[in-house]
Design a protein around this motif. Structure first.
Motif, PDB file in Angstrom:
ATOM      1  N   PRO A 283      35.493  12.090  82.438  1.00 22.62           N
ATOM      2  CA  PRO A 283      36.751  12.317  83.416  1.00 22.62           C
ATOM      3  C   PRO A 283      37.360  13.873  83.120  1.00 22.62           C
ATOM      4  CG  PRO A 283      37.290  10.789  81.500  1.00 22.62           C
ATOM      5  CD  PRO A 283      35.829  11.062  81.483  1.00 22.62           C
ATOM      6  N   TRP A 284      36.883  14.557  82.286  1.00 23.93           N
ATOM      7  CA  TRP A 284      37.735  15.685  81.788  1.00 23.93           C
ATOM      8  C   TRP A 284      36.794  16.701  82.239  1.00 23.93           C
ATOM      9  CZ3 TRP A 284      36.032  12.699  78.038  1.00 23.93           C
ATOM     10  CH2 TRP A 284      35.091  13.439  77.055  1.00 23.93           C
ATOM     11  N   LEU A 285      35.661  16.686  82.579  1.00 17.91           N
ATOM     12  CA  LEU A 285      34.649  17.565  82.908  1.00 17.91           C
ATOM     13  C   LEU A 285      34.155  17.409  84.556  1.00 17.91           C
ATOM     14  CD1 LEU A 285      32.594  18.011  79.942  1.00 17.91           C
ATOM     15  CD2 LEU A 285      34.507  19.521  80.471  1.00 17.91           C
ATOM     16  N   LYS A 286      35.198  17.468  85.417  1.00 18.31           N
ATOM     17  CA  LYS A 286      35.163  17.434  86.692  1.00 18.31           C
ATOM     18  C   LYS A 286      35.092  18.651  87.503  1.00 18.31           C
ATOM     19  CE  LYS A 286      34.620  12.962  87.050  1.00 18.31           C
ATOM     20  NZ  LYS A 286      33.540  12.392  87.707  1.00 18.31           N
ATOM     21  N   SER A 287      34.647  18.722  88.604  1.00 12.92           N
ATOM     22  CA  SER A 287      34.733  19.911  89.480  1.00 12.92           C
ATOM     23  C   SER A 287      36.302  20.267  89.945  1.00 12.92           C
ATOM     24  CB  SER A 287      33.932  19.678  90.973  1.00 12.92           C
ATOM     25  OG  SER A 287      33.936  20.954  91.455  1.00 12.92           O
ATOM     26  N   VAL A 288      36.613  21.460  89.740  1.00 17.94           N
ATOM     27  CA  VAL A 288      38.269  21.783  90.147  1.00 17.94           C
ATOM     28  C   VAL A 288      38.057  23.114  90.920  1.00 17.94           C
ATOM     29  CG1 VAL A 288      39.146  20.605  88.412  1.00 17.94           C
ATOM     30  CG2 VAL A 288      38.633  22.744  88.013  1.00 17.94           C
ATOM     31  N   ASP A 289      39.124  23.232  91.889  1.00 18.03           N
ATOM     32  CA  ASP A 289      39.107  24.808  92.601  1.00 18.03           C
ATOM     33  C   ASP A 289      39.444  25.693  91.532  1.00 18.03           C
ATOM     34  OD1 ASP A 289      39.184  26.071  94.931  1.00 18.03           O
ATOM     35  OD2 ASP A 289      41.294  26.098  94.933  1.00 18.03           O
ATOM     36  N   ASP A 290      38.782  26.826  91.613  1.00 15.41           N
ATOM     37  CA  ASP A 290      39.120  28.068  90.808  1.00 15.41           C
ATOM     38  C   ASP A 290      39.573  29.229  91.602  1.00 15.41           C
ATOM     39  OD1 ASP A 290      39.508  29.348  88.222  1.00 15.41           O
ATOM     40  OD2 ASP A 290      37.225  29.624  87.977  1.00 15.41           O
ATOM     41  N   PRO A 291      40.838  29.327  91.947  1.00 12.98           N
ATOM     42  CA  PRO A 291      41.359  30.189  93.047  1.00 12.98           C
ATOM     43  C   PRO A 291      41.415  31.859  92.434  1.00 12.98           C
ATOM     44  CG  PRO A 291      43.122  29.013  91.982  1.00 12.98           C
ATOM     45  CD  PRO A 291      42.090  28.530  91.663  1.00 12.98           C
ATOM     46  N   PHE A 292      41.457  32.131  91.281  1.00 10.20           N
ATOM     47  CA  PHE A 292      41.450  33.124  90.525  1.00 10.20           C
ATOM     48  C   PHE A 292      40.397  33.945  89.951  1.00 10.20           C
ATOM     49  CE2 PHE A 292      46.006  31.304  90.374  1.00 10.20           C
ATOM     50  CZ  PHE A 292      46.429  31.957  91.423  1.00 10.20           C
ATOM     51  N   ASP A 293      39.164  33.254  90.257  1.00 11.43           N
ATOM     52  CA  ASP A 293      37.948  33.715  89.758  1.00 11.43           C
ATOM     53  C   ASP A 293      37.432  34.784  90.383  1.00 11.43           C
ATOM     54  OD1 ASP A 293      35.457  32.813  88.110  1.00 11.43           O
ATOM     55  OD2 ASP A 293      34.519  33.111  90.137  1.00 11.43           O
ATOM     56  N   GLY A 294      38.150  35.639  91.402  1.00  7.41           N
ATOM     57  CA  GLY A 294      37.646  36.453  92.298  1.00  7.41           C
ATOM     58  C   GLY A 294      37.423  37.976  91.479  1.00  7.41           C
ATOM     59  N   ALA A 295      38.113  38.198  90.466  1.00  6.30           N
ATOM     60  CA  ALA A 295      38.127  39.435  89.655  1.00  6.30           C
ATOM     61  C   ALA A 295      36.505  39.710  89.098  1.00  6.30           C
ATOM     62  CB  ALA A 295      39.145  39.337  88.594  1.00  6.30           C
ATOM     63  N   SER A 296      35.816  38.575  88.725  1.00  8.43           N
ATOM     64  CA  SER A 296      34.507  38.563  88.139  1.00  8.43           C
ATOM     65  C   SER A 296      33.692  39.333  89.112  1.00  8.43           C
ATOM     66  CB  SER A 296      33.948  37.198  87.725  1.00  8.43           C
ATOM     67  OG  SER A 296      32.872  37.308  87.401  1.00  8.43           O
ATOM     68  N   PRO A 297      32.805  40.372  88.289  1.00 11.86           N
ATOM     69  CA  PRO A 297      31.757  40.984  88.988  1.00 11.86           C
ATOM     70  C   PRO A 297      30.653  40.176  89.631  1.00 11.86           C
ATOM     71  CG  PRO A 297      31.548  41.577  86.557  1.00 11.86           C
ATOM     72  CD  PRO A 297      32.989  40.830  86.800  1.00 11.86           C
TER      73      PRO A 297
END
Length: 471
Positions: A283-297
């Motif tokens: 239950p704790w390793l579920k897919s979640v939205d990640d809105p601030f990941d865009g800074a990654s190259p």
């Protein structure tokens, strides 16, 4: 059978040859594009960075990535980390005791394996000092000790006979000191404090809930566990994050849980059961939205444009016959590849997304694959006669246009379904312009009649295919 029916069948056969048979000079391009970097499960480190930049604290960050969890406290513990797998003689310095014998901190001593499997302590000159049953333990002077070829570490060292022969060196270190050696190796120490705190809690939680059950050790010092650099990895910023979260671990229903983390999500994490990390959902390793990941190259990567031969060389024996392309059969929630077919001229091979990632050397299993084959087929001229020429001796524009009109772009795309559209483009100087569209059949085959001479290509699912010249 009537003459009219025979003529109809003959015409159909000619048409099929024009459309269905690949041209001898057909060109093919295999393209890969994707997103993310890592296994995709748990906390995205770049996403945590983005959350911290946007003012979220470490508790919020951890609660987002590990669904339904809270924070608890872990009891003090010792973590055993494999530093050296096998060397003939291991050397250490900075110790105050070894094998129960007082030694000089300023001198370098050695350890080797005796024929009966016991451990032998060697003097700085190589003389035998003491023989003991494994493990041979070394206590650091001032709480730290140095291992030649590895670095300086807090805690002590334990030496055993390696399973394949030689000496194995393990760092036995307190949990908090272990986390100090992890945080700045997993997240840059220049990142915001709240991101470093989230990393510290995740690293501590991972350490107390996982074990590689090795030969006297629980953790590797590299990405097989989490990256650990000992004293050399410690920084003021990362130490402050460890101290500010001392003892804290991620818990689910009151019990510490495994906290996987990775570099870049691409915008969404993945359910653990859809990856190589686990077959059962938790239950704790579920897919979640990640809105601030865009800074990654590595938020988005590619396109990588390969020949079919290069792709087949990477896939090796998984390809049956000549390589044609890859068709994804199942995607996860992110949507990372769960299952895919490697398509060859002699059949298909089903593989997991993690196998594709490893064989093709991809950053992540969040990937898309296209194969575009483009060739040309020229219809036979109807009747005789000579080709009109211009006063300069070349074919007239009308003749060139007529010749082009007798040509067709033909080929195939993958993956495709009946009605999949391809866009036809013609080169105009340094640019490509759209000139038409064609539909592919259920096998991905398409055909397009060319009206104007030039250099053409097909675009499918956003990817351009190879260029073909029609004169």
């Amino acid at each position: 059978m009537t003459t009219r029916k025979l003529l109809t069948i003959a015409a159909a056969v000619v048409a099929c040859l024009v459309v269905c048979v690949p041209a001898a000079d057909a060109k093919t391009r295999f393209t890969i594009r994707g997103a993310g970097f890592g296994h995709g499960v748990g906390m995205s480190q770049w996403g945590a960075y983005g959350y911290a930049v946007h003012g979220r604290d470490y508790r919020t960050i951890l609660g987002h990535y590990y669904s339904g969890t809270s924070l608890g406290t872990a009891a003090p513990a010792t973590v055993r980390v494999l530093l050296q797998g096998s060397v003939r003689v291991a050397h250490f310095a900075g110790a105050r005791a070894a094998a129960g014998k007082i030694v000089a901190p300023g001198k370098t001593y050695g350890v080797r394996v005796a024929k009966d499997g016991s451990m032998v302590l060697l003097s700085p000159t190589g003389r035998r000092l003491k023989k003991v049953a494994a493990p041979l333990t070394v206590t650091g002077s001032g709480g730290q000790v140095a291992l030649a070829g590895a670095g300086a570490y807090r805690g002590g060292l334990e030496f055993r006979a390696a399973l394949g022969g030689g000496v194995q060196a393990v760092n036995a270190v307190g949990l908090e000191d272990y986390v100090r050696g992890v945080v700045a190796r997993e997240s840059p120490s220049t990142w915001p404090a709240e991101a470093l705190k989230a990393q510290a809690v995740a690293a501590r939680s991972y350490a107390v809930t996982t074990s590689k059950a090795g030969n006297g050790f629980e953790q590797y010092a590299d990405t097989r566990s989490q990256v650990y650099g000992g004293i050399a990895a410690e920084t003021a910023a990362s130490d402050a994050a460890v101290a500010a979260t001392a003892g804290q671990v991620v818990t689910y229903q009151g019990r510490p849980v495994v906290t996987y983390f990775f570099s870049t999500s691409g915008g969404r994490t993945e359910n653990v059961e859809n990856t190589s990390l686990g077959s059962a959902p938790v239950p704790w390793l579920k897919s979640v939205d990640d809105p601030f990941d865009g800074a990654s190259p590595k938020h988005r990567w590619g396109p990588y444009k390969w020949t079919l031969g290069k792709a087949k060389a990477k896939l090796g024996g998984l390809v049956k016959g000549a390589f044609r392309g890859i068709e994804v059969r199942k995607r996860g929630a992110s949507p990372r590849v769960v299952l895919a077919d490697i398509v060859g001229t002699r059949g298909r091979t089903q593989v997991s997304g993690s196998t594709l990632r490893a064989r093709l050397g991809l950053f992540d299993t969040w990937a898309y694959f296209t194969t575009i084959e483009t060739g040309k087929v020229t219809k036979p001229k109807q009747g005789g006669g000579s080709t009109p020429v211009s006063p300069t001796g070349g074919a007239t524009p009308e003749a060139r246009a007529a010749a082009a009109a007798r040509s067709r772009l033909v080929g195939s795309v993958m993956p495709a379904r009946r009605g999949s559209g391809v866009q036809i483009e013609r080169r105009a100087g340094r640019h490509w312009i759209a000139v038409g569209n064609a539909d592919a059949d259920r096998r991905g085959r398409y055909a397009y009649t060319v009206d104007v001479p030039g250099v053409y290509r097909v675009r499918f699912r956003g990817d351009p295919g190879p260029a073909v010249s029609i004169r």
